[in-house]
Design a protein around this motif. Sequence first.
Motif, PDB file in Angstrom:
ATOM      1  N   SER A 162      13.124 -23.671  -2.607  1.00  0.00           N
ATOM      2  CA  SER A 162      14.054 -23.015  -3.543  1.00  0.00           C
ATOM      3  C   SER A 162      14.497 -21.636  -3.070  1.00  0.00           C
ATOM      4  CB  SER A 162      13.424 -22.899  -4.949  1.00  0.00           C
ATOM      5  OG  SER A 162      13.069 -24.172  -5.440  1.00  0.00           O
ATOM      6  N   HIS A 163      14.245 -21.325  -1.804  1.00  0.00           N
ATOM      7  CA  HIS A 163      14.696 -20.074  -1.219  1.00  0.00           C
ATOM      8  C   HIS A 163      15.764 -20.376  -0.167  1.00  0.00           C
ATOM      9  CE1 HIS A 163      11.111 -17.428  -2.445  1.00  0.00           C
ATOM     10  NE2 HIS A 163      10.871 -18.625  -2.963  1.00  0.00           N
ATOM     11  N   VAL A 164      16.690 -19.459   0.001  1.00  0.00           N
ATOM     12  CA  VAL A 164      17.714 -19.579   1.044  1.00  0.00           C
ATOM     13  C   VAL A 164      17.374 -18.591   2.151  1.00  0.00           C
ATOM     14  CG1 VAL A 164      20.152 -19.339   1.616  1.00  0.00           C
ATOM     15  CG2 VAL A 164      19.477 -20.298  -0.598  1.00  0.00           C
ATOM     16  N   TRP A 165      17.275 -19.093   3.373  1.00  0.00           N
ATOM     17  CA  TRP A 165      16.816 -18.294   4.503  1.00  0.00           C
ATOM     18  C   TRP A 165      17.917 -18.181   5.559  1.00  0.00           C
ATOM     19  CZ3 TRP A 165      11.895 -16.239   4.186  1.00  0.00           C
ATOM     20  CH2 TRP A 165      11.051 -16.795   3.220  1.00  0.00           C
ATOM     21  N   GLN A 166      17.832 -17.123   6.348  1.00  0.00           N
ATOM     22  CA  GLN A 166      18.721 -16.975   7.489  1.00  0.00           C
ATOM     23  C   GLN A 166      18.037 -16.092   8.528  1.00  0.00           C
ATOM     24  OE1 GLN A 166      22.755 -15.573   6.666  1.00  0.00           O
ATOM     25  NE2 GLN A 166      23.530 -16.824   8.340  1.00  0.00           N
ATOM     26  N   PHE A 167      18.309 -16.388   9.795  1.00  0.00           N
ATOM     27  CA  PHE A 167      17.692 -15.660  10.908  1.00  0.00           C
ATOM     28  C   PHE A 167      18.791 -15.041  11.759  1.00  0.00           C
ATOM     29  CE2 PHE A 167      15.907 -15.448  15.239  1.00  0.00           C
ATOM     30  CZ  PHE A 167      14.743 -14.742  14.993  1.00  0.00           C
ATOM     31  N   LEU A 168      18.689 -13.735  12.026  1.00  0.00           N
ATOM     32  CA  LEU A 168      19.656 -13.005  12.851  1.00  0.00           C
ATOM     33  C   LEU A 168      18.912 -12.327  13.981  1.00  0.00           C
ATOM     34  CD1 LEU A 168      21.490 -11.048   9.975  1.00  0.00           C
ATOM     35  CD2 LEU A 168      21.908 -13.401  10.706  1.00  0.00           C
TER      36      LEU A 168
END
Length: 434
Positions: A59-65
């Motif tokens: 239920s979490h939205v993740w992103q990697f930069l």
Amino acid sequence: MSSFAHINSTSVAHSFLKKCTFSNSTSDGARNSQIQYAQFRGTPNEDRFAISEEWELGSHVWQFLAVFDGHGGPTNAEYLANNFPSHIRQSMERVFSETRTQQQQPDIVNNVFTEKAVSDFLKRQVREFDDGLGNAVKALCPNPAGNISDKEARELYRVHKEVITRARCGSTMASVLIDKSENRMWVCGVGDSSVVLSCKNSTDSKRKSVLLNTHHTGHTPQEYHRVTLEHPSHERGNIWLDEEERIFGTLSMTRSFGDFMYKLPPFFTAKLFCLVPSTAMKSVESVLKYNRTPPYVIADPFVRFVDLAGLVSKDENPMVVIYTDGLEALAYKLSTLLLKGTESSAPSPVDVVGAFLGQPLHPLTWAPSKDYTDALPGNNEAFALMYNLFTKAIPDKLGAHLMANGNDSDKRAEDLYIDDVTVLVFRPFPTSNV
């Protein structure tokens, strides 16, 4: 007056744009305005960057930069940019899904993403990914004590060129893993690339900027002493030759991906890594001479948790800036120019980055033609920051660099060398393009 304007021309301006890559809000749309990027490709270009797609987990939205600054060649940085973000995503899905299953509580996944759990996870993944690069080379020579002939080594290199090259080359990393659902962020880095948090002061609207990660170089006292203490005392004069803050006088990074010449016994350099064409060939001789008790370089990352939701507000216009050391060099140069002839102390590169962040492009700096100005990205803080630092810090050198025809002497090419610059800007609170 010395400025870029006196060498201004349409061809020079277009040469600059040809060396740049950037996001353009007019084409990318409002949905991507939260993250912007810009890159100036030096010669050779060894910088890479990665902006992963968003993914849902628990239920979490993740992103990697991330930005990756390669050295000794671009192969390691290229491999990281293409593979490390997906490695993080796939490993997260496996590790944290297993945790939920083991605890046999369907909703426990929302409670497993603790500060410590994700921090430990990132540390393990960086080390394991880097170990994989080295283990792939060791698998080619399972019995190095038995030695191999030069002919056998050349055949191994021919067949396994990519495996050997990406282990021989190195790369820094500055990255953030973002939990967008709760505005939380983990900073993860090795080497000397940077992650900066910049916010506006409520009183005077000036920006206050803070470096969120530690640089891993011989210039950092803690790193200098760590490397020294991990090896016999009689090696100190060989590790830091002539008191230089470079390992064996060649490598400034004390932590990085790759660079297995400094991590494996000298056999691998003598037989395999020496076969790799590199922008840092002189390091082979030094490694063979001084490599006695490896590793001298490690990949243990710096990791920090930042609760953005509790630390900053939308009114402070916070921005997270991730950049390679090419931008820091420009900021350092500009900091010395700003205080030239005064008795005040020069601002830090981080302060300079913060001062120029969010500033508009200077339209009169380069305005040779309408088609050039129309090609500039609108409302792109990453490009504006890079562009303004270039044109303020090294205008004459930049112009000469862009006009060089590539047939100059080696000395002139060295004088005109400009490092790659890569910048990502992330806004914790999205803005709409209008």
